[in-house]
Design a protein around this motif. Sequence first.
Motif, PDB file in Angstrom:
ATOM      1  N   PRO A 188      -5.823  -1.648  11.222  1.00 16.47           N
ATOM      2  CA  PRO A 188      -6.241  -2.995  10.787  1.00 16.47           C
ATOM      3  C   PRO A 188      -6.746  -3.017   9.346  1.00 16.47           C
ATOM      4  N   LEU A 189      -7.346  -1.915   8.880  1.00 18.82           N
ATOM      5  CA  LEU A 189      -7.798  -1.863   7.493  1.00 18.82           C
ATOM      6  C   LEU A 189      -6.619  -1.923   6.522  1.00 18.82           C
ATOM      7  N   CYS A 190      -5.517  -1.296   6.873  1.00 19.59           N
ATOM      8  CA  CYS A 190      -4.327  -1.338   6.017  1.00 19.59           C
ATOM      9  C   CYS A 190      -3.817  -2.774   5.880  1.00 19.59           C
ATOM     10  N   ILE A 191      -3.818  -3.510   6.985  1.00 24.48           N
ATOM     11  CA  ILE A 191      -3.374  -4.912   6.947  1.00 24.48           C
ATOM     12  C   ILE A 191      -4.311  -5.741   6.084  1.00 24.48           C
ATOM     13  N   ALA A 192      -5.625  -5.558   6.275  1.00 27.14           N
ATOM     14  CA  ALA A 192      -6.601  -6.295   5.477  1.00 27.14           C
ATOM     15  C   ALA A 192      -6.488  -5.955   4.000  1.00 27.14           C
ATOM     16  N   LEU A 193      -6.227  -4.673   3.687  1.00 30.78           N
ATOM     17  CA  LEU A 193      -6.070  -4.260   2.290  1.00 30.78           C
ATOM     18  C   LEU A 193      -4.891  -4.977   1.646  1.00 30.78           C
ATOM     19  N   PHE A 194      -3.792  -5.117   2.353  1.00 29.34           N
ATOM     20  CA  PHE A 194      -2.627  -5.827   1.809  1.00 29.34           C
ATOM     21  C   PHE A 194      -2.979  -7.274   1.486  1.00 29.34           C
ATOM     22  N   VAL A 195      -3.624  -7.958   2.416  1.00 35.33           N
ATOM     23  CA  VAL A 195      -3.993  -9.368   2.207  1.00 35.33           C
ATOM     24  C   VAL A 195      -4.944  -9.512   1.026  1.00 35.33           C
ATOM     25  N   LEU A 196      -5.943  -8.658   0.936  1.00 36.47           N
ATOM     26  CA  LEU A 196      -6.920  -8.731  -0.146  1.00 36.47           C
ATOM     27  C   LEU A 196      -6.298  -8.387  -1.495  1.00 36.47           C
ATOM     28  N   ALA A 197      -5.364  -7.426  -1.515  1.00 41.23           N
ATOM     29  CA  ALA A 197      -4.707  -7.071  -2.770  1.00 41.23           C
ATOM     30  C   ALA A 197      -3.906  -8.249  -3.316  1.00 41.23           C
ATOM     31  N   VAL A 198      -3.221  -8.969  -2.431  1.00 41.59           N
ATOM     32  CA  VAL A 198      -2.480 -10.155  -2.864  1.00 41.59           C
ATOM     33  C   VAL A 198      -3.443 -11.204  -3.424  1.00 41.59           C
ATOM     34  N   ALA A 199      -4.568 -11.423  -2.727  1.00 42.81           N
ATOM     35  CA  ALA A 199      -5.565 -12.373  -3.217  1.00 42.81           C
ATOM     36  C   ALA A 199      -6.129 -11.934  -4.569  1.00 42.81           C
ATOM     37  N   PHE A 200      -6.373 -10.616  -4.718  1.00 40.45           N
ATOM     38  CA  PHE A 200      -6.879 -10.054  -5.977  1.00 40.45           C
ATOM     39  C   PHE A 200      -5.922 -10.360  -7.124  1.00 40.45           C
ATOM     40  N   GLY A 201      -4.633 -10.251  -6.831  1.00 43.95           N
ATOM     41  CA  GLY A 201      -3.634 -10.516  -7.875  1.00 43.95           C
ATOM     42  C   GLY A 201      -3.608 -11.973  -8.304  1.00 43.95           C
ATOM     43  N   TRP A 202      -3.887 -12.873  -7.389  1.00 46.73           N
ATOM     44  CA  TRP A 202      -3.834 -14.288  -7.717  1.00 46.73           C
ATOM     45  C   TRP A 202      -5.063 -14.789  -8.463  1.00 46.73           C
TER      46      TRP A 202
END
Length: 386
Positions: A370-384
């Motif tokens: 689940p941490l890997c999934i959350a990291l993906f979502v947060l990384a996308v948000a970080f980029g925006w």
Amino acid sequence: MDKVVALLCVACLGTCFSLLGAISVKLMPRLGIDKGGFGTLISIFMSVCLAVSLVAGMVLDSVGFGPVAMAGFGLTACALLLWSRAATFPMAIVACVVLGFGAMALNTAGNTLIPEVLFGGKNPAAASNLGNVFFGLGLLLTPLSASWLFRRTTYERALLVLGVALLLPLPLAMLATYPPSHASLDFSRVAGLLGDAVVPVAGLVLFCYFGMEASFAHWLPTLGKEVIGRDRPELEGRVVDGLAQRLLSWFALGMMAGRFTVSQIPVITRYGPWFIAGAAVVAAAVVFAITVARGTVQVRSLAIGSGLVFGLVFPTTIGVTFAHFPKDVRGTVFGIIFAIGLAGCVIVPKAIGNVARRTSVQHGMRLLLPLCIALFVLAVAFGWIR
């Protein structure tokens, strides 16, 4: 010489973060604790790091790099002396506390100085990745050194030797000349920085990353002992211990290679969040694979692969975040996001230890998916938002 001190800070930080994992197979029988008790020690160490991180960042912005770096080398050497004497659980807790103070002093000094002195301060994400190759060096050498020393001398003397090694950079830290610091110690600045969305999102990215890295750094030897023991039942216990301890070194080698490679990418600061998102996807596959690994070679290969994938996340996050803020608040910014991230170190390895008490460490590692999934979502948000 400031570059040398910065790199030595992160190298010794690697020692601090791999120390418990490197000595775990000797420490647990010595203290008479199980995997759950060892998980508690990890949580205590990380809780101290979390508490100290924010203050260390503000202190660095106020007093400069030199005093913080010197305190880091001195305190970590003292911590190794305490670990060499620790024969009871309360003594181990004291050693955890001192190690936490020293680690965060080294961490704050090294990781805020590196983006300023490497690449002329013009590519902070690349500088942070290149500098943190030396974190991987500390992560690599610590289990190798511990394994070698444990075979040739007593537990107490082995840790004393490591403690002396951590004290050697202190004279260099005292003689170096550092970039000036013009900020004052201002606790009110924290609230203002938290109002910038980049800070909490970067902190949550590190929360996910630190939860994964700390779990591997502290539990990989125990996981390796489980897998290798099943795969190679003919081996003596001390041989299995040695092979399991060296998994941390393979993990560190992968991390060093990944960070060095990323440091050569000129656009890493600009596109860093998207690299992190890609790493999160691959990390999920690696984590799943290690939870079902059955062979010695397989778990060794996955240890290297996990280091390759995980390695870029922390320094890239730091570099991208620093590019968003002026130099005079970077210590405080670093302290905030690192403190948020360290909550992952406090929670996740302990949760894995609790699961391992009932089943196995290998089974407990599934909590990282689940941490890997959350990291993906947060990384996308970080980029925006950056």
